[in-house]
Design a protein around this motif. Structure first.
Motif, PDB file in Angstrom:
ATOM      1  N   THR A 154      43.158 163.023  90.415  1.00  0.00           N
ATOM      2  CA  THR A 154      42.476 162.194  91.408  1.00  0.00           C
ATOM      3  C   THR A 154      43.477 161.416  92.247  1.00  0.00           C
ATOM      4  OG1 THR A 154      42.292 160.220  90.007  1.00  0.00           O
ATOM      5  CG2 THR A 154      40.541 161.888  89.814  1.00  0.00           C
ATOM      6  N   THR A 159      43.111 158.327  92.979  1.00  0.00           N
ATOM      7  CA  THR A 159      43.253 157.027  92.317  1.00  0.00           C
ATOM      8  C   THR A 159      44.433 157.037  91.361  1.00  0.00           C
ATOM      9  OG1 THR A 159      40.882 156.620  92.478  1.00  0.00           O
ATOM     10  CG2 THR A 159      42.094 155.322  90.853  1.00  0.00           C
ATOM     11  N   ASN A 163      48.228 154.966  91.669  1.00  0.00           N
ATOM     12  CA  ASN A 163      48.541 153.988  90.621  1.00  0.00           C
ATOM     13  C   ASN A 163      50.018 154.111  90.246  1.00  0.00           C
ATOM     14  OD1 ASN A 163      48.289 152.025  88.642  1.00  0.00           O
ATOM     15  ND2 ASN A 163      47.662 153.516  87.087  1.00  0.00           N
ATOM     16  N   LEU A 223      42.437 152.395  97.089  1.00  0.00           N
ATOM     17  CA  LEU A 223      43.049 153.122  95.984  1.00  0.00           C
ATOM     18  C   LEU A 223      44.460 152.621  95.666  1.00  0.00           C
ATOM     19  CD1 LEU A 223      42.078 156.780  97.000  1.00  0.00           C
ATOM     20  CD2 LEU A 223      40.810 155.202  95.521  1.00  0.00           C
TER      21      LEU A 223
END
Length: 360
Positions: free
Chosen positions: A56, A58, A62, A79
């Motif tokens: 993903t 996201t 990160n 995000l």
């Protein structure tokens, strides 16, 4: 490294060999699945290089350092991990809402387009500009065809006016001349214009731009290629200038992501690349090099590899302290704008990032 989502964007910022170097240096590199596929680089290539494939966006965002090609799209802002570092083409001056959101998330960000080398050149922007300049000529030839709305002129018979003598303008001028076009280049006076004049020789007209020179050069011309960045300044071409080109002429606005060269220009996309204004076909795609993603991705990855390695190894602050050219690319530091020109266009105040870095 997330997958690009801008319309028609097929480039990828890091090739597998650059990823392998980063992994060998002890970094954890996460690649969103499919990020390199449109450029011909598969997930398995990145896995072989030592990257982790995440499923993903996201997960990809990160990270301590996010590396991508194009500017952050509105749907991507949420995000991004607050307080992380962003390294990409930023173009904050053209997107106030995204800029405000990045400021709110206390982002630190370096713009590819603003990095300079020891000579004051722009080592990440220049190869993309050169690719766009090369693409502008076959694109112009395509849209000059009568069945595409053009006036039905072969490029070898066309009058081509190029505004700008940087990497994009030079690439366009050289290729247009090689294809037999009648080439005129107008730009600000200086070493670049002089060098281009010497390169093209007497078969092309190269001159310093002025209102009178521009007016005479543009009337009835078949193709205009805008190869300068306006960055919010007054447009080089007025609506009357464009009208004087005549029915079926073509305007390729390479610098549209910096505001565009003409009063009649507005951004288009690869899926809907043109419109007609004042009888002139306008091609104003902001990410032209995405049409040749493999070549463009190779150029980007090689030009940013050392910067990414430095940022990953030393951290944001230390890397900037040791590289003045990279420092010039900083536009956000801890959520504060650092570029005076961008801050002015966004009606904000810029901090002095050099004073912050070198006194703390």
């Amino acid at each position: 490294m997330p997958k690009e989502i801008k319309d028609g964007e097929r480039r990828v910022a890091l090739l597998p060999d650059t990823v392998a170097m980063l992994v060998a240096n002890g970094n954890r590199v996460c690649i969103e699945t499919g990020a390199g596929a449109a450029s011909g680089f598969l997930d398995s290539d990145y896995q072989t290089a030592g990257a982790e494939i995440v499923t993903t966006a996201t997960q990809a965002y990160n990270a301590d350092l996010v590396v991508k090609v194009k500017e952050i799209q509105p749907s991507e802002v949420a995000l991004i991990r607050p307080d992380s570092m962003l390294f990409c083409f930023l173009l904050l001056h053209t997107n106030r809402d995204v800029a405000a959101a990045l400021i709110e998330r206390r982002m630190s960000a370096i713009a590819f387009e603003a990095i300079q080398d020891a000579n004051g050149d722009r080592p990440v922007l220049a190869p993309m500009s050169a690719i766009a300049g090369q693409l502008a000529i076959p694109i112009a030839a395509h849209w000059l065809m009568a069945n595409h709305g053009g006036r039905g002129v072969l490029l070898r018979d066309a009058r081509v006016l190029i505004v700008g003598a940087g990497a994009a303008g030079t690439a366009a001028a050289v290729l247009a001349q090689q294809m037999g076009a009648h080439v005129t280049v107008l730009s600000r006076p200086g070493a670049r214009l002089d060098s281009l004049a010497a390169l093209l020789g007497s078969s092309a007209r190269v001159a310093a731009i002025s209102d009178d020179v521009k007016k005479n050069a543009i009337a009835g011309v078949d193709v205009v290629i805008g190869a300068i960045n306006q960055h919010g300044g007054a447009k080089c071409l007025t609506r009357a200038d464009v009208r004087s080109m005549g029915q079926g002429a073509v305007l390729i606005d390479i610098g549209i992501d910096g505001g565009g060269i003409s009063e009649t220009s507005h951004e288009t996309t690869h899926s809907a690349p043109t419109y007609i204004e004042e009888g002139v076909v306008h091609y104003c795609v902001a990410n032209m090099p995405a049409a040749v993603p493999r070549s463009a991705s190779q150029a980007i990855s090689s030009s940013i590899a050392a910067y990414v390695a430095s940022l990953a190894r030393d951290g944001f602050k230390s890397a900037l302290q040791h590289d003045v050219g990279l420092l010039k690319g900083v536009q956000l530091y801890g959520g504060q704008l650092t570029n005076p020109a961008v801050a002015k266009q966004l009606s904000r105040i810029a901090i002095d990032v050099e004073a912050l870095l070198f006194t703390c």
